[in-house]
Enzyme design. Sequence first.
Site, PDB file in Angstrom:
ATOM      1  N   SER A  14      12.973  -2.084   5.140  1.00  0.00           N
ATOM      2  CA  SER A  14      11.605  -2.473   4.827  1.00  0.00           C
ATOM      3  C   SER A  14      11.221  -2.358   3.420  1.00  0.00           C
ATOM      4  O   SER A  14      12.205  -1.665   2.783  1.00  0.00           O
ATOM      5  CB  SER A  14      10.792  -1.761   5.838  1.00  0.00           C
ATOM      6  OG  SER A  14      10.744  -0.566   5.841  1.00  0.00           O
ATOM      7  N   LEU A  16      11.139  -4.155   0.951  1.00  0.00           N
ATOM      8  CA  LEU A  16      11.686  -4.699  -0.231  1.00  0.00           C
ATOM      9  C   LEU A  16      11.003  -5.740  -0.948  1.00  0.00           C
ATOM     10  O   LEU A  16      11.311  -6.076  -2.071  1.00  0.00           O
ATOM     11  CB  LEU A  16      13.086  -5.641   0.053  1.00  0.00           C
ATOM     12  CG  LEU A  16      14.237  -4.656   0.704  1.00  0.00           C
ATOM     13  CD1 LEU A  16      15.081  -5.797   1.290  1.00  0.00           C
ATOM     14  CD2 LEU A  16      14.754  -3.997  -0.322  1.00  0.00           C
ATOM     15  N   LEU A  20       5.636  -9.957  -1.991  1.00  0.00           N
ATOM     16  CA  LEU A  20       5.539 -10.193  -3.529  1.00  0.00           C
ATOM     17  C   LEU A  20       6.352 -11.350  -3.516  1.00  0.00           C
ATOM     18  O   LEU A  20       6.147 -12.454  -4.388  1.00  0.00           O
ATOM     19  CB  LEU A  20       6.024  -9.044  -3.986  1.00  0.00           C
ATOM     20  CG  LEU A  20       5.069  -8.140  -4.800  1.00  0.00           C
ATOM     21  CD1 LEU A  20       5.636  -6.991  -5.702  1.00  0.00           C
ATOM     22  CD2 LEU A  20       4.073  -8.702  -5.853  1.00  0.00           C
ATOM     23  N   TYR A  55      -2.663   5.861   6.109  1.00  0.00           N
ATOM     24  CA  TYR A  55      -1.760   6.382   5.890  1.00  0.00           C
ATOM     25  C   TYR A  55      -0.679   5.662   6.641  1.00  0.00           C
ATOM     26  O   TYR A  55       0.660   5.669   6.323  1.00  0.00           O
ATOM     27  CB  TYR A  55      -1.602   7.858   6.400  1.00  0.00           C
ATOM     28  CG  TYR A  55      -2.560   8.664   5.627  1.00  0.00           C
ATOM     29  CD1 TYR A  55      -2.237   8.916   4.318  1.00  0.00           C
ATOM     30  CD2 TYR A  55      -3.537   9.487   6.079  1.00  0.00           C
ATOM     31  CE1 TYR A  55      -3.198   9.874   3.691  1.00  0.00           C
ATOM     32  CE2 TYR A  55      -4.274  10.347   5.515  1.00  0.00           C
ATOM     33  CZ  TYR A  55      -3.990  10.637   4.101  1.00  0.00           C
ATOM     34  OH  TYR A  55      -4.731  11.335   3.460  1.00  0.00           O
ATOM     35  N   ILE A 148      13.358  -5.068  17.496  1.00  0.00           N
ATOM     36  CA  ILE A 148      13.177  -5.776  18.701  1.00  0.00           C
ATOM     37  C   ILE A 148      11.833  -6.578  18.433  1.00  0.00           C
ATOM     38  O   ILE A 148      11.684  -7.791  18.958  1.00  0.00           O
ATOM     39  CB  ILE A 148      12.926  -4.607  19.512  1.00  0.00           C
ATOM     40  CG1 ILE A 148      14.347  -4.125  20.140  1.00  0.00           C
ATOM     41  CG2 ILE A 148      12.393  -5.303  21.168  1.00  0.00           C
ATOM     42  CD1 ILE A 148      14.140  -2.941  21.106  1.00  0.00           C
ATOM     43  N   GLU A 149      11.055  -5.899  17.818  1.00  0.00           N
ATOM     44  CA  GLU A 149       9.587  -6.456  17.784  1.00  0.00           C
ATOM     45  C   GLU A 149       9.534  -7.919  16.918  1.00  0.00           C
ATOM     46  O   GLU A 149       8.800  -8.689  17.256  1.00  0.00           O
ATOM     47  CB  GLU A 149       8.546  -5.557  17.050  1.00  0.00           C
ATOM     48  CG  GLU A 149       8.409  -4.313  17.742  1.00  0.00           C
ATOM     49  CD  GLU A 149       7.683  -3.456  16.926  1.00  0.00           C
ATOM     50  OE1 GLU A 149       7.721  -3.270  15.658  1.00  0.00           O
ATOM     51  OE2 GLU A 149       6.821  -2.815  17.654  1.00  0.00           O
ATOM     52  N   LYS A 189      27.749  -5.704   1.608  1.00  0.00           N
ATOM     53  CA  LYS A 189      28.206  -5.626   3.140  1.00  0.00           C
ATOM     54  C   LYS A 189      26.865  -5.452   3.939  1.00  0.00           C
ATOM     55  O   LYS A 189      26.726  -6.122   4.844  1.00  0.00           O
ATOM     56  CB  LYS A 189      29.071  -4.358   3.277  1.00  0.00           C
ATOM     57  CG  LYS A 189      29.665  -4.312   4.668  1.00  0.00           C
ATOM     58  CD  LYS A 189      30.383  -5.343   5.125  1.00  0.00           C
ATOM     59  CE  LYS A 189      32.049  -4.833   4.822  1.00  0.00           C
ATOM     60  NZ  LYS A 189      32.864  -5.967   4.964  1.00  0.00           N
ATOM     61  N   CYS A 378     -18.476   0.929  -2.287  1.00  0.00           N
ATOM     62  CA  CYS A 378     -18.708   1.079  -0.758  1.00  0.00           C
ATOM     63  C   CYS A 378     -19.053   2.425  -0.382  1.00  0.00           C
ATOM     64  O   CYS A 378     -20.189   3.021  -0.953  1.00  0.00           O
ATOM     65  CB  CYS A 378     -17.409   0.490   0.149  1.00  0.00           C
ATOM     66  SG  CYS A 378     -18.004   0.127   1.517  1.00  0.00           S
ATOM     67  N   GLN A 382     -22.602   4.896  -0.988  1.00  0.00           N
ATOM     68  CA  GLN A 382     -23.349   5.654  -0.178  1.00  0.00           C
ATOM     69  C   GLN A 382     -23.561   7.098  -0.626  1.00  0.00           C
ATOM     70  O   GLN A 382     -24.419   7.773  -0.633  1.00  0.00           O
ATOM     71  CB  GLN A 382     -22.735   5.498   1.118  1.00  0.00           C
ATOM     72  CG  GLN A 382     -22.738   4.086   1.655  1.00  0.00           C
ATOM     73  CD  GLN A 382     -21.906   3.860   2.925  1.00  0.00           C
ATOM     74  OE1 GLN A 382     -21.202   4.730   3.326  1.00  0.00           O
ATOM     75  NE2 GLN A 382     -21.850   2.724   3.315  1.00  0.00           N
ATOM     76  N   HIS A 512     -16.538  -4.640  -1.729  1.00  0.00           N
ATOM     77  CA  HIS A 512     -15.254  -4.509  -2.443  1.00  0.00           C
ATOM     78  C   HIS A 512     -14.832  -5.448  -3.332  1.00  0.00           C
ATOM     79  O   HIS A 512     -14.145  -6.550  -3.107  1.00  0.00           O
ATOM     80  CB  HIS A 512     -14.264  -4.257  -1.328  1.00  0.00           C
ATOM     81  CG  HIS A 512     -14.399  -3.019  -0.584  1.00  0.00           C
ATOM     82  ND1 HIS A 512     -13.741  -1.792  -0.623  1.00  0.00           N
ATOM     83  CD2 HIS A 512     -14.997  -2.786   0.561  1.00  0.00           C
ATOM     84  CE1 HIS A 512     -13.983  -1.073   0.172  1.00  0.00           C
ATOM     85  NE2 HIS A 512     -14.939  -1.656   0.963  1.00  0.00           N
ATOM     86  N   GLU A 514     -12.430  -5.050  -5.573  1.00  0.00           N
ATOM     87  CA  GLU A 514     -11.436  -5.178  -6.284  1.00  0.00           C
ATOM     88  C   GLU A 514     -10.627  -6.151  -5.178  1.00  0.00           C
ATOM     89  O   GLU A 514      -9.600  -6.653  -5.844  1.00  0.00           O
ATOM     90  CB  GLU A 514     -10.731  -3.942  -6.021  1.00  0.00           C
ATOM     91  CG  GLU A 514     -10.562  -3.256  -4.408  1.00  0.00           C
ATOM     92  CD  GLU A 514     -11.720  -2.867  -3.623  1.00  0.00           C
ATOM     93  OE1 GLU A 514     -12.823  -2.924  -4.189  1.00  0.00           O
ATOM     94  OE2 GLU A 514     -11.716  -1.883  -2.744  1.00  0.00           O
TER      95      GLU A 514
HETATM   96  N1  GLN Z   1     -17.560   4.695   5.804  1.00  0.00           N
HETATM   97  C1  GLN Z   1     -18.461   3.698   5.184  1.00  0.00           C
HETATM   98  C2  GLN Z   1     -19.051   2.734   6.083  1.00  0.00           C
HETATM   99  O1  GLN Z   1     -18.325   2.433   7.212  1.00  0.00           O
HETATM  100  C3  GLN Z   1     -17.885   2.998   3.816  1.00  0.00           C
HETATM  101  C4  GLN Z   1     -17.002   2.040   4.347  1.00  0.00           C
HETATM  102  C5  GLN Z   1     -15.809   1.800   2.868  1.00  0.00           C
HETATM  103  O2  GLN Z   1     -15.955   2.390   1.942  1.00  0.00           O
HETATM  104  N2  GLN Z   1     -15.146   0.663   3.259  1.00  0.00           N
HETATM  105  O3  GLN Z   1     -20.110   2.103   6.058  1.00  0.00           O
END
Ligand code: GLN
Length: 545
Positions: A14, A16, A20, A55, A148-149, A189, A378, A382, A512, A514
């Site tokens: 995986s 690789l 992209l 993670y 398998i999946e 190989k 986000c 807060q 977001h 980004e």
């Molecule tokens: N934990 C926060 C919420 O659920 C912010 C979520 C986030 O940063 N994407 O509102």
Amino acid sequence: MPSRFIFITGGVTSSLGKGLASASLAALLQARGFSVILRKLDPYLNVDPGTMSPYQHGEVFVTDDGTEADLDLGHYERFSGVEERSTDYVTTGKIYSTVLAKERRGDYLGSTVQVIPHITDEMKRFIIGNTEGADFVLCEIGGTVGDIECLPYLEAIRQLRNDLGRERVIFVHLTLLPYIPTAGELKTKPTQHSVKALLSVGIQADLLLCRCDRPIPADAKRKLAQFCNVHSEQVIAALDADNIYRVPLQYHAEGFDEQVCRYFGFKDRPVDLTRWKNVCASIDNAKGSVRIAVVGKYVQLLDAYKSLIQALAHGGMANHLTVNLTFIDAEKEDDIEKTLNGIDGIVIPGGFGERGINGKLKAIQFARTNKIPTLGICFGMQLTVIEACRNLLNIEKASSTEFGPTEEPVVGLMTEWMDEQGIQKRCAGGDLGGTMRLGAYPTHLKPGSLAEKIYQTTTISERHRHRYEVNTAYKERLESAGLMITGFSPDGTLPEIVEYKDHPWFICVQFHPELKSKPFAPHPLFVGLVKAADDYAMTHPRNTQ
Ligand code: GLN
């Protein structure tokens, strides 16, 4: 013309870079004037990655239409500029839940429901559905051949080659050619074995895309061609690149798009690579650098910040600067101020849960008092509001209901809001999967604000993924402390942007940004942050101690 389907499978190992590879090939086909759709089929049983830990899965990418998807969809958008939709991402879990719902409804009355044909038919429906107008549909099969999946997906695409005909389907197989120093050569190989594993489920790879750290010698290409049933020119080197945005031009030089076009009989289409040459030029022409710190909780796995890292790089490219990133573990709160010394700009990214918030709050306070350019995203917005309440307004108990019951819910669970479908309702203790405020929502910007200056307009649309909202009951108090709410939902109920009025560049957004930045269309917030960081660096000579 009827859509052509390009299936991209992965072999040997995986990671690789199938995503992209798919994104870069799409960019090259666009450069030849074709329209593209990019899709991913993931083999796991979660209905979507929305409830998975960063993670485990890295970032969860969100589309305008509110789909929570694999981060590869981010590459697809960044390379092609084509907006991904809910019809472009599916998991085995989602396929099964659709089939099982149909079974309960009685749609298969009388039949025994089986992987073949019911699951594979559902997969095929997904692959060929909603493809109108696309010359090419690029479909990445997640996982590695031999798992398998993956088998039901491989069976589905094997059948599709028969259903649609060879002239509409190509199989591209991405593998690894490891260099063994003691032998002094790239080894073929593992690729031979992987191609055999594909053959054993009835799929002959048409093109081999081989990841390698050096060019593939002609004799190694010949050997691979001989053993894997392809021609030498159908063995394409996917060389390691120092920057992912060089990959389209590298692939082109290796003849990848030419081979795909030849396969389908389109060999004379002219190619215009200006966009990618410009992108590479903006990387090569950096005139300096800035240091930006990202204070987050998931710093052990940087895939959790995939789009953010890319958006910051785009911001650098727009300013002819290299952005050097420092990732600061928000849980190591004792070191935060020390680590932030010498930093030109700060990002407080999105996040979930109470762990690590003290480090982020300290970083926010440091950025506010030291006037360091800062972008809060986000959760970052807060926490900025909570920091202002606690430290500027002396509301000691200011908190978010995300962390448990509180007397001062400066940030609270959103139980009702409007979207295109009408009113959305949520309650504490409800389902966690797919129930956040997701996807694109409009925001109105306050005239004269930093937000308006950055966006150069007063109405924007950005993507959301959160459950909690800043509580407007605190608006007057926050503004009396200098933290202005300068972006609201059109009905005026949901704060979307806050900014400090007595700070050169401190802005936080509930969405977001980004997710929408592209190398050829950098997002204005990141262009603005890098510019502000550069200005800061000019006026604050670095302490190199
Ligand atoms: N934990 C926060 C919420 O659920 C912010 C979520 C986030 O940063 N994407 O509102």
